[in-house]
Design an enzyme around this catalytic site. Structure first.
Site, PDB file in Angstrom:
ATOM      1  N   CYS A  12     -89.708 -27.940 -34.155  1.00 41.02           N
ATOM      2  CA  CYS A  12     -90.045 -28.342 -35.545  1.00 41.02           C
ATOM      3  C   CYS A  12     -88.943 -28.032 -36.518  1.00 41.02           C
ATOM      4  CB  CYS A  12     -91.574 -27.906 -36.031  1.00 41.02           C
ATOM      5  SG  CYS A  12     -91.873 -26.323 -36.358  1.00 41.02           S
ATOM      6  N   CYS A  88     -92.618 -32.122 -35.247  1.00 35.79           N
ATOM      7  CA  CYS A  88     -92.666 -32.500 -36.424  1.00 35.79           C
ATOM      8  C   CYS A  88     -91.957 -33.851 -36.644  1.00 35.79           C
ATOM      9  CB  CYS A  88     -92.415 -31.505 -37.522  1.00 35.79           C
ATOM     10  SG  CYS A  88     -90.826 -30.887 -37.643  1.00 35.79           S
ATOM     11  N   CYS A  96     -79.939 -33.545 -32.484  1.00 38.69           N
ATOM     12  CA  CYS A  96     -80.348 -32.564 -31.852  1.00 38.69           C
ATOM     13  C   CYS A  96     -79.088 -31.852 -31.063  1.00 38.69           C
ATOM     14  CB  CYS A  96     -81.665 -32.525 -30.499  1.00 38.69           C
ATOM     15  SG  CYS A  96     -83.166 -33.005 -31.283  1.00 38.69           S
TER      16      CYS A  96
END
Length: 173
Positions: A12, A88, A96
């Protein structure tokens, strides 16, 4: 031949509440089959005290957690992840790092209990709801026959688990 132990990373933004709750629940419920970790894209540096209190309230270990960046798990020598779940919306929308080993990923969005404003009771209730929601999803995940399911079907199941609402997951568990 013993079954492998799968590494799971919960992501998150702040790594202070939802991902910490998920890490603790997965390590307890999946003990011996799964090893869970958590991280954030912009870690707060501390774990929210209500997350730790909720873990204690529902009978999970509440010690040894830290708020850390996701680069810890994309660096050389880091544990190779088998599964990565974003919990989230912010982290799910961010670019990422490249994860070694090409883990399966899914988004299991949960409302941020740390963002709730109101009385202490309302804040505690938000953490309890987030923990229940995450536990329901983790239990649904743990019930999957990982050794006998193909990668495409597994990805589909992981996505479906992420779409479950509280009421639906309560009925399935």
């Amino acid at each position: 031949m013993p079954e492998p132990i799968y590494n799971v990373l919960f992501l998150c933004t702040g790594n202070s509440a939802r991902s910490i709750l998920a890490e603790a629940i997965m390590n307890a419920e999946g003990k011996g089959r799964f090893r869970a970790f958590s991280a954030g894209s912009n870690p707060k540096g501390t774990v929210h005290p209500l997350a730790l209190r909720e873990l204690q309230n529902i009978g999970y270990p509440a010690e040894g957690f830290s708020s850390k960046g996701w680069e810890v798990f994309s660096a050389p020598g880091a544990p190779e992840m088998d599964f990565i779940f974003t919990v989230c919306d912010s982290a799910a929308g961010e670019a990422c790092p490249v994860w070694p080993g090409h883990p399966m990923t899914a988004h299991w969005g949960v409302a941020d209990p740390a963002a709730v404003e109101g009385s202490e009771f309302e804040k505690e209730r938000a953490f309890a709801e987030a923990a229940r929601f995450l536990k329901n999803r983790i239990m649904a995940f743990l019930s999957l026959p990982l050794a006998s399911i193909d990668r495409m079907s597994l990805h589909s199941h992981l996505s479906e688990i992420g779409k479950m609402d509280d009421e639906a997951t309560d009925r399935k568990i």
